[in-house]
Every structure is written in C-alpha cells, then in structure tokens.
Design a protein around this motif. Structure first.
Motif, PDB file in Angstrom:
ATOM      1  N   UNK A  93      -7.496  -8.575  -2.895  1.00  0.00           N
ATOM      2  CA  UNK A  93      -6.529  -7.789  -3.657  1.00  0.00           C
ATOM      3  C   UNK A  93      -6.814  -6.298  -3.533  1.00  0.00           C
ATOM      4  N   UNK A  94      -5.878  -5.517  -3.988  1.00  0.00           N
ATOM      5  CA  UNK A  94      -5.997  -4.062  -4.032  1.00  0.00           C
ATOM      6  C   UNK A  94      -7.318  -3.638  -4.672  1.00  0.00           C
ATOM      7  N   UNK A  95      -7.963  -2.673  -4.042  1.00  0.00           N
ATOM      8  CA  UNK A  95      -9.197  -2.104  -4.583  1.00  0.00           C
ATOM      9  C   UNK A  95      -8.809  -1.120  -5.683  1.00  0.00           C
ATOM     10  N   UNK A  96      -9.131  -1.401  -6.937  1.00  0.00           N
ATOM     11  CA  UNK A  96      -8.684  -0.529  -8.029  1.00  0.00           C
ATOM     12  C   UNK A  96      -9.318   0.855  -8.004  1.00  0.00           C
ATOM     13  N   UNK A  97     -10.374   1.058  -7.184  1.00  0.00           N
ATOM     14  CA  UNK A  97     -11.039   2.352  -7.124  1.00  0.00           C
ATOM     15  C   UNK A  97     -10.336   3.350  -6.215  1.00  0.00           C
ATOM     16  N   UNK A  98      -9.369   2.901  -5.428  1.00  0.00           N
ATOM     17  CA  UNK A  98      -8.689   3.802  -4.504  1.00  0.00           C
ATOM     18  C   UNK A  98      -7.353   4.251  -5.082  1.00  0.00           C
ATOM     19  N   UNK A  99      -6.863   5.414  -4.628  1.00  0.00           N
ATOM     20  CA  UNK A  99      -5.628   5.940  -5.219  1.00  0.00           C
ATOM     21  C   UNK A  99      -4.366   5.207  -4.805  1.00  0.00           C
ATOM     22  N   UNK A 100      -4.353   4.600  -3.623  1.00  0.00           N
ATOM     23  CA  UNK A 100      -3.153   3.928  -3.142  1.00  0.00           C
ATOM     24  C   UNK A 100      -3.340   2.436  -3.037  1.00  0.00           C
ATOM     25  N   UNK A 101      -2.251   1.697  -2.801  1.00  0.00           N
ATOM     26  CA  UNK A 101      -2.372   0.246  -2.646  1.00  0.00           C
ATOM     27  C   UNK A 101      -3.055  -0.092  -1.326  1.00  0.00           C
ATOM     28  N   UNK A 102      -4.027  -0.978  -1.351  1.00  0.00           N
ATOM     29  CA  UNK A 102      -4.733  -1.285  -0.109  1.00  0.00           C
ATOM     30  C   UNK A 102      -5.291  -2.710  -0.055  1.00  0.00           C
ATOM     31  N   UNK A 103      -4.513  -3.723  -0.457  1.00  0.00           N
ATOM     32  CA  UNK A 103      -5.001  -5.076  -0.219  1.00  0.00           C
ATOM     33  C   UNK A 103      -5.140  -5.297   1.283  1.00  0.00           C
ATOM     34  N   UNK A 104      -6.047  -6.180   1.673  1.00  0.00           N
ATOM     35  CA  UNK A 104      -6.379  -6.360   3.078  1.00  0.00           C
ATOM     36  C   UNK A 104      -6.554  -7.829   3.389  1.00  0.00           C
ATOM     37  N   UNK A 105      -6.208  -8.218   4.616  1.00  0.00           N
ATOM     38  CA  UNK A 105      -6.337  -9.603   5.033  1.00  0.00           C
ATOM     39  C   UNK A 105      -6.774  -9.624   6.493  1.00  0.00           C
ATOM     40  N   UNK A 106      -7.875 -10.297   6.789  1.00  0.00           N
ATOM     41  CA  UNK A 106      -8.381 -10.321   8.152  1.00  0.00           C
ATOM     42  C   UNK A 106      -8.831 -11.692   8.590  1.00  0.00           C
ATOM     43  N   UNK A 107      -8.860 -11.890   9.920  1.00  0.00           N
ATOM     44  CA  UNK A 107      -9.350 -13.160  10.453  1.00  0.00           C
ATOM     45  C   UNK A 107     -10.860 -13.098  10.668  1.00  0.00           C
ATOM     46  N   UNK A 108     -11.452 -14.204  11.111  1.00  0.00           N
ATOM     47  CA  UNK A 108     -12.907 -14.278  11.248  1.00  0.00           C
ATOM     48  C   UNK A 108     -13.439 -13.270  12.264  1.00  0.00           C
ATOM     49  N   UNK A 109     -12.729 -13.073  13.372  1.00  0.00           N
ATOM     50  CA  UNK A 109     -13.188 -12.111  14.370  1.00  0.00           C
ATOM     51  C   UNK A 109     -13.165 -10.691  13.824  1.00  0.00           C
ATOM     52  N   UNK A 110     -12.162 -10.364  13.014  1.00  0.00           N
ATOM     53  CA  UNK A 110     -12.083  -9.041  12.406  1.00  0.00           C
ATOM     54  C   UNK A 110     -13.260  -8.817  11.475  1.00  0.00           C
ATOM     55  N   UNK A 111     -13.661  -9.859  10.759  1.00  0.00           N
ATOM     56  CA  UNK A 111     -14.799  -9.717   9.853  1.00  0.00           C
ATOM     57  C   UNK A 111     -16.117  -9.531  10.621  1.00  0.00           C
ATOM     58  N   UNK A 112     -16.238 -10.181  11.784  1.00  0.00           N
ATOM     59  CA  UNK A 112     -17.426  -9.993  12.615  1.00  0.00           C
ATOM     60  C   UNK A 112     -17.475  -8.564  13.134  1.00  0.00           C
TER      61      UNK A 112
END
Length: 201
Positions: A80-99
């Motif tokens: 979900x959106x990081x409440x510490x940042x000024x704008x909306x920024x939820x993120x979704x990544x696959x396993x390779x992106x996380x590596x």
C-alpha cells in the motif's frame, strides 16, 4: 521521503516476508478489519486488476513491522501507499524485480539474466535520475518528478534507443540511473483518473 526510499522500503519488506517460514494460516482465515480492506485497496491500485487481484498484499507499519495481509497466487507482491511520502506511491513487483531491488539496497550487482517488472500506476514520488542513492535534490543530481509509471529492471544492455539524458522528458519512456548497474527503463502511463493519498492509520 523520496521515491527510492519507497522502493527500498518495499524491497526490504518483501524480502523480510520471504524469509519467514510461513504466515500463520489462522491469520488468513480470520476476518479482515476495515483497515485491512483499505490496505488491500491501496496496494491493488499499484497494478492492473489482472495482476493485483492475485498478488500477495503486505503492510508495513510506521514502526517498520511487516505483516502479510493477503497471500497471493502469482509471483507479484504489492504494498500500500507509504504514508510517509507526500504523494501516492503504492508499488507492485515480481520476484525478479525484488532480487534487483535487493542488489541495489546492498550495493551489489543485480543478478544476471533476471529482468523484472514493477508497477506504480497510482504514481510515485520524486528522485535523482542519475544518483541511485541520492536522498534529496542537489545542484547536480538531476532531480526529476514522476507520475504513474511502470519500471523494467535488470535489463542493463537491452535498452538501446531509449533516451539516457540526465534530465529527461519524464512524460516519455527513458532510462533512469543510466550508466550504473541499476539502470532501468521508466515507462510513464496515463491512468483513467487521478489517484489521491489513501487515508489510513
């Protein structure tokens, strides 16, 4: 907090969840609170419905505690959106992106032959286009503003023909962090409606 703090927050969260042996089955059978529903709704805003509906959803509290809110059935994890940042920024990544993100966090070379994909369809906060570890705007670190976008990571050497300027037109595809081990393709997208910050906690 800039976009890359959000990326680091997300990657560390996913990697921490991955190191857990499993999340209690009881957690997934208990009724979810309205707060959990808000977290799921915010996290799912990061990716297209076909991806988000089957993704694992995680939540990170203000204290940094990681919790699996919903176990998924595909290889994507959404936060979900990081409440510490000024704008909306939820993120979704696959396993390779996380590596790839783990390698960036640890200042290591990304794994070879692993092209990853990340969605930030609700938007993203700002960052340096040339310094992967910049914390704030400086006279020569080419700070850029980002909107809704997707990222192709781990594809160094496969982005010929895309602009690599230090100060790119962020309304068009461009290579971010060009010339570093972490260069990746930024692909801006247009969403059907503007996304606002998610009210939670």
């Amino acid at each position: 907090m800039n976009r890359h703090h959000t990326l680091a927050w997300f990657a560390c969260s996913v990697l921490s969840v991955a190191t857990l042996s499993s999340v209690s089955a009881q957690q997934h059978t208990m009724p979810r609170s309205s707060s959990d529903q808000e977290i799921i709704r915010s996290a799912m805003a990061a990716a297209p419905p076909a991806i988000a509906k089957d993704a694992t959803i995680i939540d990170v509290s203000k204290e940094g505690k990681i919790r699996s809110v919903r176990k998924g059935t595909n290889n994507f994890t959404c936060m979900a959106d990081n409440p510490s940042t000024p704008g909306p920024d939820p993120m979704c990544g696959d396993e390779n992106a996380m590596a790839w993100a783990q390698a960036w966090i640890e200042h290591k070379d990304p794994p070879a032959g692993k092209v990853g994909f990340m969605y930030m369809l609700a938007g993203g906060t700002d960052a340096s286009n040339t310094d992967p570890y910049a914390q704030q705007p400086e006279p020569n670190n080419n700070w850029v503003k980002t909107g809704p976008h997707v990222m192709v990571v781990g594809a160094k050497g496969m982005m010929e023909g895309y602009p690599r300027a230090a100060m790119p037109d962020t309304s068009r595809p461009y290579v971010m962090w060009a010339g570093t081990p972490y260069e990746h393709l930024m692909l801006p997208v247009q969403t059907s409606k503007p996304m606002g910050k998610t009210a939670r906690r």
